[in-house]
Each structure stands twice: as structure tokens, then as C-alpha cells.
Design a protein around this motif. Sequence first.
Motif, PDB file in Angstrom:
ATOM      1  N   TYR A  12      36.682  31.432  42.953  1.00 35.41           N
ATOM      2  CA  TYR A  12      36.137  32.151  41.517  1.00 35.41           C
ATOM      3  C   TYR A  12      36.655  31.070  40.477  1.00 35.41           C
ATOM      4  O   TYR A  12      35.481  31.035  39.540  1.00 35.41           O
TER       5      TYR A  12
ATOM      6  N   ARG B  79      44.317  40.811  44.506  1.00 33.38           N
ATOM      7  CA  ARG B  79      42.904  39.936  43.905  1.00 33.38           C
ATOM      8  C   ARG B  79      42.833  40.284  42.565  1.00 33.38           C
ATOM      9  O   ARG B  79      41.739  40.495  41.975  1.00 33.38           O
ATOM     10  N   TYR B  80      43.867  39.635  41.837  1.00 29.31           N
ATOM     11  CA  TYR B  80      43.568  39.477  40.407  1.00 29.31           C
ATOM     12  C   TYR B  80      42.409  38.623  39.761  1.00 29.31           C
ATOM     13  O   TYR B  80      42.337  37.491  40.414  1.00 29.31           O
TER      14      TYR B  80
ATOM     15  N   TYR C 104      41.107  31.969  45.521  1.00 26.00           N
ATOM     16  CA  TYR C 104      40.701  32.173  44.222  1.00 26.00           C
ATOM     17  C   TYR C 104      40.383  31.103  43.367  1.00 26.00           C
ATOM     18  O   TYR C 104      39.335  30.910  42.615  1.00 26.00           O
TER      19      TYR C 104
ATOM     20  N   ASP D 212      47.301  42.187  48.644  1.00 25.63           N
ATOM     21  CA  ASP D 212      46.562  41.027  47.823  1.00 25.63           C
ATOM     22  C   ASP D 212      45.980  41.524  46.753  1.00 25.63           C
ATOM     23  O   ASP D 212      44.791  42.178  46.903  1.00 25.63           O
TER      24      ASP D 212
ATOM     25  N   THR E 156      35.344  40.091  48.005  1.00 25.00           N
ATOM     26  CA  THR E 156      36.685  40.226  48.265  1.00 25.00           C
ATOM     27  C   THR E 156      37.268  39.079  48.616  1.00 25.00           C
ATOM     28  O   THR E 156      38.378  38.610  48.495  1.00 25.00           O
TER      29      THR E 156
ATOM     30  N   LEU F  31      37.785  36.419  46.051  1.00 30.74           N
ATOM     31  CA  LEU F  31      39.226  36.485  45.236  1.00 30.74           C
ATOM     32  C   LEU F  31      40.697  36.668  45.870  1.00 30.74           C
ATOM     33  O   LEU F  31      41.619  36.747  45.206  1.00 30.74           O
ATOM     34  N   SER F  32      40.359  36.550  47.047  1.00 30.25           N
ATOM     35  CA  SER F  32      41.644  36.552  47.760  1.00 30.25           C
ATOM     36  C   SER F  32      42.580  35.277  47.546  1.00 30.25           C
ATOM     37  O   SER F  32      42.324  34.509  47.361  1.00 30.25           O
ATOM     38  N   ALA F  33      44.056  35.796  47.885  1.00 30.69           N
ATOM     39  CA  ALA F  33      45.093  34.671  47.547  1.00 30.69           C
ATOM     40  C   ALA F  33      44.759  33.458  48.464  1.00 30.69           C
ATOM     41  O   ALA F  33      44.332  33.705  49.438  1.00 30.69           O
TER      42      ALA F  33
END
Lengths: 510, 486
Positions: free
Chosen positions: B375, A303-304, B371, A301, B363, B366-368
Motif C-alpha cells: 500500500y 489494517r489501518y 502494508y 489486525d 485485505t 493492508l495486512s500487518a
Amino acid sequence: MNYEPVIGLEVHVQLLTQSKLFCGCSTKFGEEPNKNTCPVCLGWPGSLPVLNEEALKLALKVGLALNCEISGRLKFDRKNYFYPDLPKAYQISQYDNPVNGKGWLEIEYKPNKAVILSPDAEASKMENPEAQGDSQKVQDDKKMITKKIGITRAHLEEDAGKLLHEGIAAASLVDYNRAGTPLLEIVSEPDLRSPEEAYAYLTSLKAILQYLEVSDCNMEEGSLRCDANVSIRKAGESKFGTKAEIKNMNSFKAVQKAIQYEIKRQTDLLESHERVIQETRLWNETKGQTFTMRSKEEAHDYRYFPEPDLVPFSISKETVEGIRKDLPELPVQRVDRFIKNYSLSDYDALVLVQDKQLANYFETAVAEKANPKLASNWIQSELLALVNSNKHTVETLPKFFPATYLAELLGLIENQTISGKIAKDVVAISYESGKSPGTVVKEKSLEQVTDTKLLESAADKIIAAHPKSVADFKAGKRQALGFLVGQLMKETQGKANPKLANEILVRKLS
Amino acid sequence: MTGSSIKAEKGNTPLHQLTFKEAIDYSKKEGNKTLFDALISRAESLNPRLNAFLRFNKSDSPPHPSPVTGPLAGVPISIKDNICIRGLETTCASKILAGHVPPYDATVIEKLKTAGATLFSQCNMDEFAFGSSNESSAFGPVKNPWDIERVPGGSSGGSAAAVAADMTYAALGSDTGGSIRQPAAFCGIVGLKPTYGRISRYGLIAFGSSFDQIGPLTKTVEDCAILMNILAGHDSRDSTSAPNPVPDYTKALTQQIKGLKIGLPKEYFVEGMDKEVEKSVRDAAEIFKKLGAEIKPVSLPHTEYSVAVYYIVAVAEASSNLGRFDGVEFGFRVPAKDLKEMYFETRSQGFGAEAKRRILLGTFVLSAGYYEAYYLKGQKVRTLIREDFTQAFKEVDLILSPTAPTPPFKIGEKSSDPLAMYLSDIFTIPVNLAGIPAMSLPCGFTKSGLPIGMQLMAKPFDEETIFRAGHAFEQETGYYKQKPKL
């Protein structure tokens, strides 16, 4: 059951800039490990990236040549993952706003026989057998297929370093010389339907990149890398099958072979009622097979998120138009010009044009008054064969056999100084010795014999020596003439003008 | 009193008590050796109690007994331990960077060296600037010089305590959510967080890249202006640094504040805030009025979301920025049987609890799948907060608020309650979200003698107005003259 392969390619090309993407370090290949590094490309705490505008310019060139939508806004993102070759534990890349958006590229190939270019000698032999044959032989006349392949995006990103494992017990070393080198990742749509199309796509992409002078496209040095996404589906279905991503191919030929293998592997799975698993697989060149690297569950993953150290900025229309105006002649345009100006076939024009140096060689010869059609034939057959058999490259061809030599050679054939057959020997000697064809002909007295008297006396000698063949001919056996002409050629060490020899013999026997 | 041991004195003031400006003037006449010796002796006696310095007396150039030239005339200055100095250990007060020696100077360090400053010491801080109390340092907490049972604030707590305790003439800090201003308030000194982009971040070990700014911590507003003249300006090595021209900030100090419009944001004076802090700031507003300024109520409606947004966006950036501390290239490494275990052990043992908390939080956001909810949403709210200030600054030139909701709290009081700790930055965080400049300066003391700070916020790149108002207030009140009893 009939299956249709669906293939998409991801190509990474190293852009030919003097310095790295976000610092001033040199991009020179083959330096002593970690020589081309600084706090920025080593990811030292506190260091910050600054964009190399030359890399942006090269990226835009490619975008324009691939008919991409240019976003007009430059924004970078961080792709986060841990690996020792990645100094910052993130790669600065572009995620949702690539500099080059949707575009397309035209591929052209003969079915089951993509155009294979030198210097891939082995491939050339396998795929293009007529190239080894007689220069006078007519090219195979199968229709060329033209197809538009969609480009999803072409974005800028920085390269990682390299891990070295050899020769060290229980440890690895890292070389960061490559870290931060500018890359353009060019992603195709899943529009390719066969390994041949994939090959043709790579060939035409490489040609474009070389014409643009944005990359040296050297797969061995890693300046061009290709991953393939491969899936299969039942013919006629519109839904995609489950794909596998194939990595670790180090030549176009390997890409083609890996895709071939993968199609077969997936077909076998479906035929035996098993499922294809979404995963990343590695191509093993020696074994000729792909092997699981990681499954979907093990996928990163990344994390873009937007790179906060690089403020997004607009690329002005004037900048883009300025670059567009300065684009060089591209392969498609050159193919058209070759067909129009030199009356070459589509296929011949393509083979020449797809290798920029080969096309330049051809045009130099033509400028020296070489007959274009003949020059094309001689280049594609005799000259490439010599390049390949000597394990040379097209790049060094002019060193061994300058284009002026080719023009001179074709002139000797056209004014009947030598026959086409003798010409082949002349080329070989000339290539080997560096002497011009004219000099070779003179030194070895290879001029064609067109002296009728001399040929007539030789013909009389042959007729006298072979009464049986003469009788056969007179009895109506036409092939006996061939034998007699052959004898006459032999008598003159192959130098007799074949047409004249034929005429004289027929006249004398009738 | 250690000052008595110093022979050379200027009038009746012990040398260590000089302001930065006074020290420059002194050094131009007498050289910087005596200044240097005064500070060394002061630090030797006080640092064991305050723990403000991680390292000192590692001068890059020997002090001179004769007059020194250059704008900063060789005056000793202290640097927060997250700013890279070539050849000197720089650790961010973290075990994971112990022994890390940068091979290059941060841009601000280059500028200080060029201006002739003497880099005198490196200041303790919260680990990687994660904290508001300086308790998260891997090398022990810093004590507040006004009451050593209390925290100096954070994360630039070492810088603030050192300036307040006259252990240095000025210090550099960094401010991501209040890390210069809150400790300045807790220690009774001046601290400026400049406009984002005003000072190069090159060489500042990043926490939240889109928030971080280096700034001065000083005894007076004038000292702060002198340093800003040296530090501010565009840097081609930092793409986020601004090309705006740099004014002479000291010129703003002489200007009147008559007619200046100062806003009091109603959202910053809420039920439950410390009464003494509130009174002190409201009194400050009255003083500004007396000096000719106009006081107006303003509204910053999205203030209540600031802390939440900050702890999404800043920690997201932090989680990525701290990825490089993985045992491969820098500092600390725990040898292990394979790569994964080496990463795991190095980071588990190398980072402290607060750093781990923020890395995990960052972390996660920002995780799938998360996000967008965190964020992206956070960034949108950040835009609203920025917009609040844009609107408010259409009506006023400055906004005045408390710097922190309370006076300095006791060591250990909030260390087990991260949320309570995070709320101590409630008034400073919006400034970083908006990227605007703000200064904390002393505006009084509690009955028990603890300093109280107020915050002056201005439009982007309008530090001059802050200097103008801050200097006028300081001259009127003279709070800066009060010293902690050590």
C-alpha cells in the motif's frame, strides 16, 4: 523477590460537543434508541464524513493542557474490524499522526493514599479516614509526592454504537445513538508504578478535563473509559515484562483494584516460575478478578490506512495560539494560587482543586469572608461527610448548604457565638433543614454561654455535687478537672465556652 | 424499429434518437410525456436483449404533456445503480444489496431533480463497479448495442449501452479506473471522468474513495457540457469536493482550437496494441492538426506501473468500503447460529467472484507486515505517476491517447482471465491515479463496424479545454451521428 509494576493507561473521553464527530446528529445521552442517527453515522452506503471543527478545538485544548506536541496537521485513518456496533466496519481514528503528540501531566499524591475525591463515598471512607474525623484535627503530615507522567498521544476518533442483549431471546439489538460521538483517546507512557499512581493520574486527568470543560467525565454514562496496560518486572531491571491489557473497569476505584489484582496475579505467576501471557483481560467487579478475554494470537489486525474520505489539512499556528490564549486556569495553577493566596497546605489545596465544583464552593465561601484555612477544613471534613452520608454529590452541595452558610457558620465560631463542637450540630441541622446557621443557632438557643456569673453559679453547683472529684483534684489528680469541666458542659447543654469553663473551675478550686 | 410506433416526431428524427440538448428544447415546447413514452417503448423492446437497465419507468414525477421549465426541462435521464436515489432500490448490481432502498438522495440526484430532470431508469453495471465488461453484474451481463455478442465495457456498461441504443437521452456513470470512459469507447458515445473533487461523491456507493468520480455518459460533447453545468460544484457533505468555481462549460464549445498543444504519450502507443485502434487515434491527431492544433510527443514514464498500483490502492480502499455489507444493517443476510457464521455466510453468498477477489486482495495489501511493501509503496508510485502528468502538462494543453487498447471484446473472452481484463483499463487508470479529467469520445470504427474511442486528458479542473477540443473534433468528424443497427 521484589517486583516493580509498570502501568500505562488508555483513557477514552467523550468530548462535549453538541453534534457528532462527522455528522450533525445530536450527542445527547439517554435518548430513545437510534433516534440520534442519520445516513452518515449509520454508515449507509454512499454517505461521507465531514469533520466537526468544534471537536478538533476541544481536542487541541486538551493537547495544550497536557503539554503535547501539536502536530499541526490533521489526518485521519481507518481502523478496520467487524462488529455489529460498528456500522461501517471501520472506525475513523488517527493512527500515525495524532493531533496531539507527546506531552506530560503532573500527578501529586501521598504514598499509599492517593487523594480521593467525593462523590466516591465509599472510597473516601476507605482512603481518607481523617475526613470523617474532627475538623480541628491536623491533617496527616506525610510528604506529598509529585511525579511527571508522560503522555504518548491524545487522538481524535469516533465512538461505536451499543449492543443490547437484555430481554431478547437469541438475538441482540443495536443502538447507534452513540455511534460517531467524538472521543479523545489519551494514552499515557508506561510511567506509572503503583495502583495509587494510576489513581492519582486519573484524578488529575479528570480534573484537567473538567477545568477545560471538554468532557463531563461521567464513567457511569461511559463518557470516560479507562483501560490499563499492566506488567511487572524484577526491581532494578530496565526491560519491560509481558503486559496484559485490562478492560471493563467502571470507576477509578475499580481501575485501582483491577491493577492491584493484576500485579498480584502476575507476581504469583512469576514466583511459581510460570510465564505471563500477552493478552486482553476483563475485570469482573463482583468477583474482584480479571479473566482472559482474548490472547495475542486472537488480536485483530486493524489494517489501518489513511481515511480517503477526509483530506488531511493543516492546523494553523494562529488557531493553536488562539486556543492556548483562551485556556482557563488549570488545576496546577489553581493549586499554586490556593497555596499562595490562602496559605493552604499542598494537600488541602489539591483536594479542593481536583474537584472544580468543590474549589469553586471554597472560593465562594472565602469571598464571603470565611477564614480560608477553616473553610478548607470544614469542607473536607464535615461537609464532604454530609454529602457522602446523604449520597449526594458536590454538585448539589450548594443547594443544601450554600457557601454563604459556611462563611456565616465560621463567623459564628470566630466571634465565639458557638463552639466548634456545637457548630457541627448546627451544620447537620442546617444541611437537613435548609435554614441558615444563624437561624439554627437562634431557634435552638445554641449560643455559647460566656456569661461569667452564670458559669460561676453553675461551677459552684458542680463543685458542691462532686466533693470526691474536687478532693482528687486538690490531691493533684489533674484528670479530675476534665471530669468537672465535662459536668459543667453538661449542666449548660454543651453551650458553655470551654475555655471560660476551665478557667472558672481552676480559679474556684485553687 | 420501435421509433416508428411513436407518433410525435421532430422532423425526420424519431424522438428517442434526439440528443439530450434536442430533447430539452423539445420538452420546453411540447412537454416531456412523449419523450418519456418514446423511451419506455424503446426500453421495453430493447432491454430484454441488452439488459442495460435494472429498473425503468419508475418515474419520481409524472411526465407532462405541456411545456416543461427548468434547465433540464423534465427530460428523462438514467442513473448508474451505485448512485443513491431516495426511496428507490439501489443495488450496485450486487445480490448483497438486493432490496436496499436508500433513505436519501445523492447530491447529484438532488441537483438533477432541482434542475428538473426526470429520473427514468437505473442502469446495470459490474457488481460494485468491479469490472471492465459488465459481466460481473449479479443481474446478468449487458450486451453491446453494436454487436450483442460483445461486451459494452464496464463498469458503467448499462449506462453506456442505454445511451448508445437510444434507450435514454443521457446517463450518469462513475469512473474509478476507466468505468465511464472505457464503456463510452466500446459503445461509441461520449463519457467524461471529471477532475477528482469536481463533482460531489455524496451518495455514490464507494469503490475506491480516492479515485471515484461521477460523470456523464452522453451522445454528444455538448450534452456532456450541459450536464456538467448541473453536476459540478462544491458540496459541504463531501470533504474531498473542491471549492473551485464552476465555469459555464457550454461556453467552451464555441471556441477555436487553433494553437492548442496536444501531446501524444509514447508509452500509450506500444507494440502489440490493436492496429485499427492505433490508426484511428493517429488519424484523430491528424484531424486536430488540420484544425490548427499542434501535435507534440510527450512522455509519461511511469505508465507501466499504473495497473499494478491501481490494483493495490483501489482494492485496499474497496476492501474497507465494502466491510459494511455484513448482514447487520443493509440488504442481504443469511441467518446463522452465531455472529461469525452470519458474517461468513452473508458475505460468501452475497458477493460475486470479482468482488471477493478484490476484497481479499485489498485485505491482503493492508495486512500487518505487507502494508509498507504494497500500500505505502503503491501510494509513492502514485505520486510519481501524478508527477508525470504535471511535467507533461508543462508542455501541452491536452494529452491524446486511445481509451482502450482494443475494440469491444467478446462476452466470455476475458472473464476467466482477470489479469487480461485488468489490462483493458491500462490507458484509463493513470488518469484516476493522477485525479485529472479525461473524456472518451468516438474517433472511428473498425472494419467490422465496432466503435473506437479516444481519450482527451487535461490538467486538473481544466475540463473546458477538453470540451473545446472534443466539440471541435466531433463537429468535424460527425461520428456521433452513426447509430448501431438494432
